[in-house]
Scaffold this motif. Structure first.
Motif, PDB file in Angstrom:
ATOM      1  N   TYR A  18       6.579  14.386   2.721  1.00  0.00           N
ATOM      2  CA  TYR A  18       6.328  14.685   4.129  1.00  0.00           C
ATOM      3  C   TYR A  18       5.504  13.553   4.721  1.00  0.00           C
ATOM      4  N   GLY A  19       5.794  13.181   5.959  1.00  0.00           N
ATOM      5  CA  GLY A  19       5.032  12.132   6.613  1.00  0.00           C
ATOM      6  C   GLY A  19       4.772  12.451   8.067  1.00  0.00           C
ATOM      7  N   VAL A  20       3.624  12.007   8.544  1.00  0.00           N
ATOM      8  CA  VAL A  20       3.283  12.092   9.964  1.00  0.00           C
ATOM      9  C   VAL A  20       3.108  10.671  10.456  1.00  0.00           C
ATOM     10  N   TYR A  21       3.849  10.333  11.521  1.00  0.00           N
ATOM     11  CA  TYR A  21       3.893   8.969  12.024  1.00  0.00           C
ATOM     12  C   TYR A  21       3.312   8.918  13.430  1.00  0.00           C
ATOM     13  N   LEU A  22       2.282   8.118  13.575  1.00  0.00           N
ATOM     14  CA  LEU A  22       1.469   8.028  14.784  1.00  0.00           C
ATOM     15  C   LEU A  22       1.871   6.760  15.533  1.00  0.00           C
ATOM     16  N   LEU A  23       2.823   6.890  16.425  1.00  0.00           N
ATOM     17  CA  LEU A  23       3.405   5.728  17.081  1.00  0.00           C
ATOM     18  C   LEU A  23       3.658   6.007  18.562  1.00  0.00           C
ATOM     19  N   GLY A  24       3.702   4.941  19.351  1.00  0.00           N
ATOM     20  CA  GLY A  24       3.996   5.073  20.770  1.00  0.00           C
ATOM     21  C   GLY A  24       5.452   5.378  21.056  1.00  0.00           C
ATOM     22  N   LYS A  25       6.333   5.057  20.105  1.00  0.00           N
ATOM     23  CA  LYS A  25       7.747   5.374  20.251  1.00  0.00           C
ATOM     24  C   LYS A  25       8.235   6.023  18.961  1.00  0.00           C
ATOM     25  N   GLN A  26       9.351   6.684  19.050  1.00  0.00           N
ATOM     26  CA  GLN A  26       9.868   7.416  17.896  1.00  0.00           C
ATOM     27  C   GLN A  26      10.047   6.492  16.699  1.00  0.00           C
ATOM     28  N   PRO A  27       9.584   6.924  15.528  1.00  0.00           N
ATOM     29  CA  PRO A  27       9.688   6.078  14.332  1.00  0.00           C
ATOM     30  C   PRO A  27      11.120   6.033  13.802  1.00  0.00           C
ATOM     31  N   PRO A  28      11.397   5.045  12.956  1.00  0.00           N
ATOM     32  CA  PRO A  28      12.713   5.007  12.312  1.00  0.00           C
ATOM     33  C   PRO A  28      12.881   6.209  11.380  1.00  0.00           C
ATOM     34  N   ALA A  29      14.115   6.562  11.123  1.00  0.00           N
ATOM     35  CA  ALA A  29      14.409   7.685  10.224  1.00  0.00           C
ATOM     36  C   ALA A  29      13.933   7.372   8.807  1.00  0.00           C
ATOM     37  N   VAL A  30      13.498   8.407   8.107  1.00  0.00           N
ATOM     38  CA  VAL A  30      13.083   8.296   6.707  1.00  0.00           C
ATOM     39  C   VAL A  30      13.844   9.339   5.888  1.00  0.00           C
ATOM     40  N   GLU A  31      13.776   9.197   4.583  1.00  0.00           N
ATOM     41  CA  GLU A  31      14.517  10.086   3.674  1.00  0.00           C
ATOM     42  C   GLU A  31      13.825  11.428   3.459  1.00  0.00           C
ATOM     43  N   TRP A  32      12.614  11.594   3.934  1.00  0.00           N
ATOM     44  CA  TRP A  32      11.832  12.803   3.703  1.00  0.00           C
ATOM     45  C   TRP A  32      11.549  13.472   5.051  1.00  0.00           C
ATOM     46  N   GLU A  33      11.036  14.674   4.969  1.00  0.00           N
ATOM     47  CA  GLU A  33      10.683  15.400   6.183  1.00  0.00           C
ATOM     48  C   GLU A  33       9.561  14.650   6.898  1.00  0.00           C
ATOM     49  N   ALA A  34       9.671  14.553   8.207  1.00  0.00           N
ATOM     50  CA  ALA A  34       8.695  13.770   8.956  1.00  0.00           C
ATOM     51  C   ALA A  34       8.424  14.401  10.312  1.00  0.00           C
TER      52      ALA A  34
END
Length: 122
Positions: A18-34
């Protein structure tokens, strides 16, 4: 639980679950739940409630899953989030920045307003 900078690439070892991504725009897709939290570089979260909810979820899942919190460089936003997670886990707000700088990165929580956000987080 780990913090990282997305620009540094994926470190070796097991992938997060699981990941939480703190970005101004949508992050790239990852293989895990995000989960994406809109949080522009050098700023604060676009929605404090959403950011808090994401951090509460990270803390809950970290007991049983490999989780990561990440932003572009891995210092300002990620450091701020890690300091807030430390507070949720029992570290005093007045000690959270020093805790993260000692245990994660010496330049974590980069801006004065990120520092104020941590001190006021409860």
């Amino acid at each position: 639980m780990r913090g990282r900078g997305l620009r540094d690439g994926l470190p070796g070892g097991a992938l997060p679950e699981y990941g939480v991504y703190l970005l101004g725009k949508q992050p790239p897709a990852v293989e895990w739940e995000a989960r994406w939290v809109r949080w522009p570089d050098f700023r604060l979260p676009g929605d404090d409630r959403e950011a808090r909810d994401a951090l509460v979820e990270v803390l809950a899942r970290a007991g049983d899953e490999r989780v990561e919190v990440a932003c572009g460089g891995g210092r300002g936003r990620t450091g701020t989030a890690l300091a807030c997670l430390a507070i949720l886990d029992g570290v005093a707000p007045s000690e959270a920045i020093a805790f993260v700088r000692t245990n994660y990165h010496p330049k974590a929580v980069e801006t004065p307003w990120q520092q104020r956000h941590v001190r006021r987080f409860s």
